[in-house]
Enzyme design. Structure first.
Site, PDB file in Angstrom:
ATOM      1  N   LEU A  76       1.072  -1.125  -0.239  1.00  0.00           N
ATOM      2  CA  LEU A  76      -0.265  -0.200  -0.047  1.00  0.00           C
ATOM      3  C   LEU A  76       0.805   1.508  -0.318  1.00  0.00           C
ATOM      4  O   LEU A  76       2.067   1.071   0.623  1.00  0.00           O
ATOM      5  CB  LEU A  76      -0.947  -0.228   1.365  1.00  0.00           C
ATOM      6  CG  LEU A  76      -1.885  -1.311   1.620  1.00  0.00           C
ATOM      7  CD1 LEU A  76      -2.833  -1.296   2.959  1.00  0.00           C
ATOM      8  CD2 LEU A  76      -2.889  -0.818   0.745  1.00  0.00           C
ATOM      9  N   ASP A  77       0.285   2.219  -0.782  1.00  0.00           N
ATOM     10  CA  ASP A  77       0.973   3.963  -0.557  1.00  0.00           C
ATOM     11  C   ASP A  77       1.397   4.122   0.908  1.00  0.00           C
ATOM     12  O   ASP A  77       0.536   3.480   1.311  1.00  0.00           O
ATOM     13  CB  ASP A  77       0.768   4.325  -1.671  1.00  0.00           C
ATOM     14  CG  ASP A  77       0.561   3.998  -2.855  1.00  0.00           C
ATOM     15  OD1 ASP A  77       1.630   3.506  -3.377  1.00  0.00           O
ATOM     16  OD2 ASP A  77      -0.375   4.458  -4.068  1.00  0.00           O
ATOM     17  N   GLN A  78       2.575   4.592   0.733  1.00  0.00           N
ATOM     18  CA  GLN A  78       2.214   5.645   1.857  1.00  0.00           C
ATOM     19  C   GLN A  78       1.348   6.438   2.708  1.00  0.00           C
ATOM     20  O   GLN A  78       1.286   6.795   4.396  1.00  0.00           O
ATOM     21  CB  GLN A  78       3.679   6.465   2.225  1.00  0.00           C
ATOM     22  CG  GLN A  78       3.906   7.406   1.426  1.00  0.00           C
ATOM     23  CD  GLN A  78       2.598   8.991   1.594  1.00  0.00           C
ATOM     24  OE1 GLN A  78       2.520   8.840   3.125  1.00  0.00           O
ATOM     25  NE2 GLN A  78       2.593  10.016   1.331  1.00  0.00           N
TER      26      GLN A  78
END
Length: 249
Positions: free
Chosen positions: A110-112
């Site tokens: 998952l993206d930050q």
């Protein structure tokens, strides 16, 4: 299995360190909490409960976890800008098995700035099954968008949009506008920044992104951001069971 080997397999350090923990009386075994000081004493692993330096652990031959990923964390062992999600886990989970590939690994990324359900495991077959496009594991995302949604945008996401790295249209498995700026999107593949790029392709912009479920497993309301727990045996089975092939009518 010898107690020192049990501790090693569960991530409590090198065999020498595990041997020392036992010899120093820092390990209690069983529900009765009896201290064992013989590193070579053998125990049945299945269902084993033990305490190391006062913390209770259950033996797991393989680890299957869920984490409520908070914003501002990277799904990387070597993060570049933000802290790693692995810092949210206790040391033994990061060191299970020893060697270069020690510890649990995130099942996909998952993206930050994306929050929500993240699975982790040290079972390579499980990780492959969850991430392989051919298994079509559905993942549900709650998407907050910048501009008001309309039926045309939803229809295009269902029909398919073309991303810049693949001429083949990418379709949402399911899509519905729950409110003017809240989109619920289900995907069965995991391309780079896929949700953000799909939403951009229909003329909108993602302002917030949260993954609420993977397959049949839903992120529980009582698991707060940054918290983790073991998957139940029923959840692991539900995630890994094969979907029966559809037969012709």
């Amino acid at each position: 299995m010898q107690l020192q080997d049990i501790l090693f397999s569960q991530g409590f350090g090198t065999r020498r360190i595990c041997c020392g923990l036992v010899q120093q009386g820092l390990v209690q075994v069983g529900h009765e909490g009896l201290t064992c000081t013989d590193p070579t004493e053998a125990f049945e692993e299945a269902g084993l409960v033990f305490r190391v330096q006062g913390e209770t652990w259950h033996y797991h031959a393989l680890a299957y976890l869920m984490l409520h990923k908070p914003a501002g964390y990277e799904c990387s062992q070597k993060p570049s800008t933000y802290p790693s999600i692995y810092t949210l886990l206790p040391g033994p989970l990061r060191n299970r098995g020893g060697g270069a590939a020690a510890g649990v690994q995130a099942v996909g990324r998952l993206d930050q700035d994306t929050t929500g359900l993240l699975l982790l495991s040290d079972d390579g077959k499980f990780i492959h099954r969850m991430t392989s496009p051919r298994h079509h594991v559905p993942k549900v995302y709650e998407v907050q968008v910048k501009h008001a949604l309309d039926d045309r945008q939803v229809a295009r996401l269902l029909d398919g949009v073309v991303l810049d790295d693949d001429p083949k249209p990418v379709c949402a498995a399911a899509c519905q506008a729950l409110s003017e700026r809240h989109l619920q999107l289900t995907l069965t593949e995991g391309k780079y920044h896929q949700v953000k790029r799909m939403v951009a392709a229909v003329g909108n912009r993602v302002e917030g992104l949260h993954r609420s479920s993977i397959g049949p497993v839903v992120l529980p309301n009582d698991l707060l951001p940054g918290q983790w727990r073991w998957l139940t045996a029923e959840e692991v089975q539900a995630l890994t069971q094969k979907v029966p092939a559809k037969t012709a009518a």
